[in-house]
Design an enzyme around this catalytic site. Sequence first.
Site, PDB file in Angstrom:
ATOM      1  N   ASP A 280      30.735  66.827 -18.765  1.00 53.96           N
ATOM      2  CA  ASP A 280      31.254  66.964 -20.131  1.00 53.96           C
ATOM      3  C   ASP A 280      31.341  65.581 -20.758  1.00 53.96           C
ATOM      4  O   ASP A 280      31.834  64.627 -20.122  1.00 53.96           O
ATOM      5  CB  ASP A 280      32.634  67.618 -20.114  1.00 53.96           C
ATOM      6  CG  ASP A 280      33.127  67.930 -21.510  1.00 53.96           C
ATOM      7  OD1 ASP A 280      32.820  69.042 -22.004  1.00 53.96           O
ATOM      8  OD2 ASP A 280      33.805  67.070 -22.117  1.00 53.96           O
ATOM      9  N   ASN A 288      31.468  62.613 -33.070  1.00 57.77           N
ATOM     10  CA  ASN A 288      31.006  63.358 -34.251  1.00 57.77           C
ATOM     11  C   ASN A 288      31.805  62.991 -35.491  1.00 57.77           C
ATOM     12  O   ASN A 288      31.242  62.808 -36.588  1.00 57.77           O
ATOM     13  CB  ASN A 288      31.108  64.861 -33.993  1.00 57.77           C
ATOM     14  CG  ASN A 288      29.946  65.387 -33.175  1.00 57.77           C
ATOM     15  OD1 ASN A 288      28.833  64.872 -33.261  1.00 57.77           O
ATOM     16  ND2 ASN A 288      30.191  66.428 -32.386  1.00 57.77           N
ATOM     17  N   ASP A 297      24.252  64.408 -31.961  1.00 51.36           N
ATOM     18  CA  ASP A 297      23.031  65.034 -31.437  1.00 51.36           C
ATOM     19  C   ASP A 297      22.217  64.031 -30.622  1.00 51.36           C
ATOM     20  O   ASP A 297      21.678  64.364 -29.556  1.00 51.36           O
ATOM     21  CB  ASP A 297      22.176  65.568 -32.585  1.00 51.36           C
ATOM     22  CG  ASP A 297      22.804  66.773 -33.273  1.00 51.36           C
ATOM     23  OD1 ASP A 297      23.778  67.330 -32.717  1.00 51.36           O
ATOM     24  OD2 ASP A 297      22.321  67.149 -34.361  1.00 51.36           O
ATOM     25  N   GLU A 323      29.275  70.455 -25.558  1.00 51.91           N
ATOM     26  CA  GLU A 323      28.922  69.180 -24.929  1.00 51.91           C
ATOM     27  C   GLU A 323      28.953  69.264 -23.405  1.00 51.91           C
ATOM     28  O   GLU A 323      28.946  68.236 -22.725  1.00 51.91           O
ATOM     29  CB  GLU A 323      29.866  68.068 -25.412  1.00 51.91           C
ATOM     30  CG  GLU A 323      31.319  68.254 -25.019  1.00 51.91           C
ATOM     31  CD  GLU A 323      32.139  69.021 -26.052  1.00 51.91           C
ATOM     32  OE1 GLU A 323      33.361  68.810 -26.095  1.00 51.91           O
ATOM     33  OE2 GLU A 323      31.552  69.814 -26.807  1.00 51.91           O
TER      34      GLU A 323
END
Length: 396
Positions: A280, A288, A297, A323
Amino acid sequence: MRVRDALWSYRYDVTHCGQMATGLAQLETVPIDVMLTALHLPDADGVDVVQRVRDVARHLPLVVMAGPDDEAIAEAAVRSGAQDCLPKAGLGAPLIDRSLRYAYERARLEAALEEAEARLRIIHDRAPVGICNLALDGRVTDLNPAFQVMTGWPRSEWIGRSFGQLLHPEDRPAALELLRRALRADAPTTLDVRMQARTGGYVISSFTAVPVVKQGRVSDLLGIARDVTELRQLESRQRDTARTDHLTGLGNRRACEEAITREVARAARENASLVFVLFDLDHFKLVNDTHGHHVGDAVLRAVAGVLREASRSSDLVGRWGGEELLAILPRTELWAARPFAERVRAAVAALDGLPCRVTVSAGMAEWTRGQDVPTVLARADARLYEAKRAGRNRVC
């Protein structure tokens, strides 16, 4: 004159000619249903009588009349294309009538058979599917042009060889069973089989076999193959697309679940262990929020690349969700999986070229025979969160 009078008595319309040339000329002007001729004429003799008629009228019903010394010639005449032969001695109206009717019917059936055979030959030669004629023991007796184009094998190189030699070894048992079913005249089924191409590799064909029945018995088999190589490759690409995460290029959740089912079944058969490693991204929401989703991304793609590079060809790595990335390590025990997980963790921490520093945390769990898969995955998830609580950028 006796023959003519006999035919008149049965209400035949009779055209009489004394020579072969005159008789053949009549065929062009008068509709003729059947011809009755002697084997010895002023301008034709013996088998030549039949051959000259056949040159002009291929399917005209033809009866020849033979004298007592013409037995051999009469047999040759029938083999050359006459439908029947009458002995000159003892000719009577009933016999002549019966012979002419027999000749007419036989010629009609012969013409129909020839037409049917011609149609079959056209189908055989021009059909856009491969057709392979097989003997009862599986030997190839004929190949049509489409089969030769499809596989690259010329007809001469496969005549007399076993059809099974043409097939991929893994497909051979199922294909031979299909042939056995055809021999029993079971309902035909279709099977994808890989056939050797002369240039190397295999052609995927949709193959079926049908029995050829003569006099109530299967005499041989007809194999029909349609080239579906491009179609199957397209279907495979579509399946791959449906199982691929478009962002990372890794397997998606569906691909991961299918791999888990497949590898657990394999491990159970082999009494082997299996390790799940959940990765993770640490503080991914902050990435983000701070740098934008396009950077998020890029980070996901970079981490996916690290995971892909670190994996063995037998491993499956995929995007489990959000994620979270999952690595499935077959034939691996927990102690052996740790160096892999640490290698991934260190490589992610060392990534450069990104707008921000990235780390991952990982949780591992080992599946052994008899364990519940969801429970093992839950254990890997719990250990992942242990790593998070312990400060992140670590493996538990």
